[in-house]
Structures are given as structure tokens and as C-alpha cells.
Enzyme design. Structure first.
Site, mmCIF file in Angstrom:
data_model
loop_
_atom_site.group_PDB
_atom_site.id
_atom_site.type_symbol
_atom_site.label_atom_id
_atom_site.label_comp_id
_atom_site.label_asym_id
_atom_site.label_seq_id
_atom_site.Cartn_x
_atom_site.Cartn_y
_atom_site.Cartn_z
ATOM 1 N N CYS A 171 0.845 -1.203 0.000
ATOM 2 C CA CYS A 171 0.000 0.000 0.000
ATOM 3 C C CYS A 171 0.876 1.249 0.000
ATOM 4 O O CYS A 171 0.544 2.242 -0.661
ATOM 5 C CB CYS A 171 -0.935 0.014 1.202
ATOM 6 S SG CYS A 171 -2.360 -1.091 1.067
ATOM 7 N N ASN A 210 1.731 -16.686 -3.712
ATOM 8 C CA ASN A 210 1.869 -17.319 -2.403
ATOM 9 C C ASN A 210 0.706 -16.869 -1.533
ATOM 10 O O ASN A 210 0.398 -15.670 -1.458
ATOM 11 C CB ASN A 210 3.205 -16.924 -1.759
ATOM 12 C CG ASN A 210 4.393 -17.562 -2.441
ATOM 13 O OD1 ASN A 210 4.306 -18.684 -2.944
ATOM 14 N ND2 ASN A 210 5.517 -16.861 -2.477
ATOM 15 N N GLY A 248 5.100 -19.431 2.346
ATOM 16 C CA GLY A 248 6.122 -18.427 2.072
ATOM 17 C C GLY A 248 5.627 -17.026 1.819
ATOM 18 O O GLY A 248 6.422 -16.149 1.469
ATOM 19 N N HIS A 288 -0.415 -10.371 -4.305
ATOM 20 C CA HIS A 288 0.528 -10.076 -5.386
ATOM 21 C C HIS A 288 0.818 -11.324 -6.182
ATOM 22 O O HIS A 288 0.954 -12.412 -5.634
ATOM 23 C CB HIS A 288 1.834 -9.480 -4.838
ATOM 24 C CG HIS A 288 2.497 -10.307 -3.790
ATOM 25 N ND1 HIS A 288 2.098 -10.305 -2.471
ATOM 26 C CD2 HIS A 288 3.533 -11.168 -3.864
ATOM 27 C CE1 HIS A 288 2.871 -11.121 -1.777
ATOM 28 N NE2 HIS A 288 3.741 -11.669 -2.599
HETATM 29 P P1 5GP Z 1 5.909 -13.212 -0.875
HETATM 30 O O1 5GP Z 1 7.039 -13.930 -0.157
HETATM 31 O O2 5GP Z 1 5.002 -12.503 0.109
HETATM 32 O O3 5GP Z 1 5.170 -14.076 -1.852
HETATM 33 O O4 5GP Z 1 6.610 -12.113 -1.779
HETATM 34 C C1 5GP Z 1 6.973 -10.868 -1.319
HETATM 35 C C2 5GP Z 1 8.005 -10.332 -2.301
HETATM 36 O O5 5GP Z 1 8.154 -8.950 -2.077
HETATM 37 C C3 5GP Z 1 9.397 -10.958 -2.149
HETATM 38 O O6 5GP Z 1 9.775 -11.590 -3.370
HETATM 39 C C4 5GP Z 1 10.297 -9.768 -1.808
HETATM 40 O O7 5GP Z 1 11.573 -9.838 -2.420
HETATM 41 C C5 5GP Z 1 9.486 -8.597 -2.306
HETATM 42 N N1 5GP Z 1 9.726 -7.361 -1.580
HETATM 43 C C6 5GP Z 1 9.834 -7.212 -0.237
HETATM 44 N N2 5GP Z 1 10.025 -5.914 0.077
HETATM 45 C C7 5GP Z 1 10.039 -5.235 -1.107
HETATM 46 C C8 5GP Z 1 10.188 -3.837 -1.431
HETATM 47 O O8 5GP Z 1 10.351 -2.965 -0.567
HETATM 48 N N3 5GP Z 1 10.159 -3.520 -2.744
HETATM 49 C C9 5GP Z 1 9.978 -4.464 -3.736
HETATM 50 N N4 5GP Z 1 9.959 -4.036 -5.002
HETATM 51 N N5 5GP Z 1 9.816 -5.777 -3.457
HETATM 52 C C10 5GP Z 1 9.843 -6.147 -2.163
HETATM 53 ZN ZN ZN Z 2 -1.771 -3.281 1.255
#
Ligand code: 5GP
Ligand code: ZN
Length: 117
Positions: free
Chosen positions: A9, A89, A95, A102
Site C-alpha cells: 500500500c 503465495n 512463504g 501479489h
Molecule cells: P511473498 O514472499 O510474500 O510471496 O513475496 C513478497 C516479495 O516482495 C518478495 O519476493 C520480496 O523480495 C518482495 N519485496 C519485499 N520488500 C520489497 C520492497 O520494498 N520492494 C519491492 N519491489 N519488493 C519487495
Molecule cells: Zn496493502
């Protein structure tokens, strides 16, 4: 809805910088900060939903728009013919670390079909 302490957000609000690669009225696509493949883009709804299941239940049209942006990103990244992987995910046990729905769009490298890693 915007959740004040939600990382994505805050990216939508422009409070945290991101490398945006595509945007529609209701969706945003930006590069993952820690890419796991040559192309690693995250596609999100601008509105806050904790995960893809709640997004699809509460606003299926918006879930469809997210997938449309996924397709546009894949084309723009040159992956439409080559192939790419889309991952949502859903839950900490598989994970998920950011609880704003997303899609990970991954491509540009050979991947096998093993999804259990
Ligand atoms: P999840 O593990 O929740 O499926 O994916 C979260 C993703 O967000 C991870 O691949 C991580 O590298 C990415 N991520 C975390 N913090 C940031 C950020 O501040 N900026 C961007 N562009 N990606 C982020
Ligand atoms: Zn949000």
C-alpha cells in the site's frame, strides 16, 4: 482501502520507491527488490486485499484485471512466446511474507516443473 503499515500500500501511495513497469487504474506492476529470475515482477491490485483468495472472493473483476496486467507484463518483458511462471503465495506456511495480494511473474530462465521447493 489502504493499510497504513502495509508495504505494498505504501508503494501504491508513492511513499516507498519501486521500479514500476506497468500500471492501470486499479493495478500496479513493479520489479521485485530481490529477483529470483532475470524477470521477476510483482503485480498487485492497488486496493488492499491480504491475499489472492480474498481478492478473488471480494472483487473477482479486479482479480481478472491483475491477471490482465500479468499478461501485459509478460508481453512487455518478451516472455509471451518463451513462457513464464505466475505464483500467488497464499499464507505464511507457503512463504507469503507481504500480506497484500501479489502475483510473482517469473521468467527468462529455464525452470523445471517441480513446484514443491
Ligand atoms: P511473498 O514472499 O510474500 O510471496 O513475496 C513478497 C516479495 O516482495 C518478495 O519476493 C520480496 O523480495 C518482495 N519485496 C519485499 N520488500 C520489497 C520492497 O520494498 N520492494 C519491492 N519491489 N519488493 C519487495
Ligand atoms: Zn496493502
Amino acid at each position: 482501502m489502504t493499510v497504513a503499515d502495509c508495504l505494498f500500500c505504501r508503494i501504491v501511495a508513492g511513499e516507498i520507491p519501486a521500479t514500476v513497469v506497468a500500471e492501470t487504474e486499479r493495478t500496479l506492476a513493479f520489479r521485485d527488490i530481490a529477483p529470483k529470475a532475470p524477470t521477476h515482477v510483482l503485480v498487485i491490485p492497488k486496493e488492499h486485499y491480504a491475499d489472492v483468495a480474498s481478492l478473488a472472493t471480494d472483487d473477482p473483476a479486479l482479480a481478472g484485471e491483475v491477471l490482465g496486467t500479468v499478461a501485459d507484463v509478460a508481453t512487455a518483458e518478451g516472455l509471451a512466446g518463451e513462457g513464464f511462471r505466475v505464483i500467488f503465495n497464499t499464507g505464511a506456511s507457503v512463504g507469503q511474507t507481504v500480506f497484500h495480494a501479489h502475483a510473482h511473474v517469473l521468467g527468462g530462465v529455464e525452470m523445471d516443473g517441480d513446484l514443491t521447493g
